[in-house]
Design an enzyme around this catalytic site. Sequence first.
Site, PDB file in Angstrom:
ATOM      1  N   VAL A  85       0.804  -1.201   0.171  1.00 51.97           N
ATOM      2  CA  VAL A  85       0.007   0.159   0.033  1.00 51.97           C
ATOM      3  C   VAL A  85       0.783   1.112  -0.033  1.00 51.97           C
ATOM      4  O   VAL A  85       1.517   1.415   0.837  1.00 51.97           O
ATOM      5  CB  VAL A  85      -1.095  -0.066   1.224  1.00 51.97           C
ATOM      6  CG1 VAL A  85      -1.649   1.316   1.282  1.00 51.97           C
ATOM      7  CG2 VAL A  85      -1.779  -1.292   1.391  1.00 51.97           C
ATOM      8  N   LYS A  86       0.760   2.119  -1.170  1.00 55.17           N
ATOM      9  CA  LYS A  86       1.435   3.398  -1.142  1.00 55.17           C
ATOM     10  C   LYS A  86       0.592   4.513  -0.485  1.00 55.17           C
ATOM     11  O   LYS A  86      -0.535   4.666  -0.677  1.00 55.17           O
ATOM     12  CB  LYS A  86       1.766   3.419  -2.766  1.00 55.17           C
ATOM     13  CG  LYS A  86       2.732   4.573  -2.902  1.00 55.17           C
ATOM     14  CD  LYS A  86       2.870   4.444  -4.531  1.00 55.17           C
ATOM     15  CE  LYS A  86       4.209   5.384  -5.071  1.00 55.17           C
ATOM     16  NZ  LYS A  86       4.057   5.502  -6.427  1.00 55.17           N
ATOM     17  N   VAL A  87       1.537   5.117   0.137  1.00 53.11           N
ATOM     18  CA  VAL A  87       0.952   6.334   1.203  1.00 53.11           C
ATOM     19  C   VAL A  87       1.958   7.398   1.191  1.00 53.11           C
ATOM     20  O   VAL A  87       2.878   7.402   1.052  1.00 53.11           O
ATOM     21  CB  VAL A  87       0.908   5.677   2.658  1.00 53.11           C
ATOM     22  CG1 VAL A  87       0.194   6.688   3.588  1.00 53.11           C
ATOM     23  CG2 VAL A  87       0.107   4.375   2.923  1.00 53.11           C
TER      24      VAL A  87
END
Length: 215
Positions: free
Chosen positions: A82-84
Amino acid sequence: MKFFIDTANINEIKEANALGVLAGVTTNPSLVAKEGVDFHERIREICNVVEGPVSAEVISLEADKMIEEGKELAKIAPNVVVKVPMTTEGLKAVKAFSDLGIRTNVTLVFSAVQALLAARAGATYVSPFLGRLDDIGHNGMDLIRQIAEIFAIHGIETEIIAASVRHSVHVTDAALNGAHIATIPANVIASLVKHPLTDQGIEKFLADWEKTQEK
């Protein structure tokens, strides 16, 4: 240093994967939008092609909504990361994901202290942006080196992804300065293979071989 490709284009991913050097994929909302496809379905397609980490970015800016989105993304395949974004809310989400055992890639990192904060929140990866720093007259390689030194001093296992890579010099310098990974657009990957002296050498070998066949 490992090679990721920065794209949401399936054909580009397949071509890079065929080289035998591809270790993962990074995407972002802009790249997926350019493809004109369903976001979740495209991430699923990519995960079916590549066994390594596939970064899929959340759209929301509030931590609770990021967490909801990230949980859904993580369900797509075991290799989804998951890219945040590197924000206060992003750090809260990263901590929550870390507690849940969901891997994260903190993006839009432009300072060493941002990278340190992300790592301490539990980020699996941090992504400093080289090209965008170059655009404002800063040295992206100094940032890579600073992050690598800080992580080494403090025994931090978070991996550094050199992002916003524009050319082959970025790739070489990122490797020299301690990046664990470079995520690279397809056109730059293609350029890494090429060198004019290689082409000249092949032409000479073929010309010499043709001469032997004429005798």
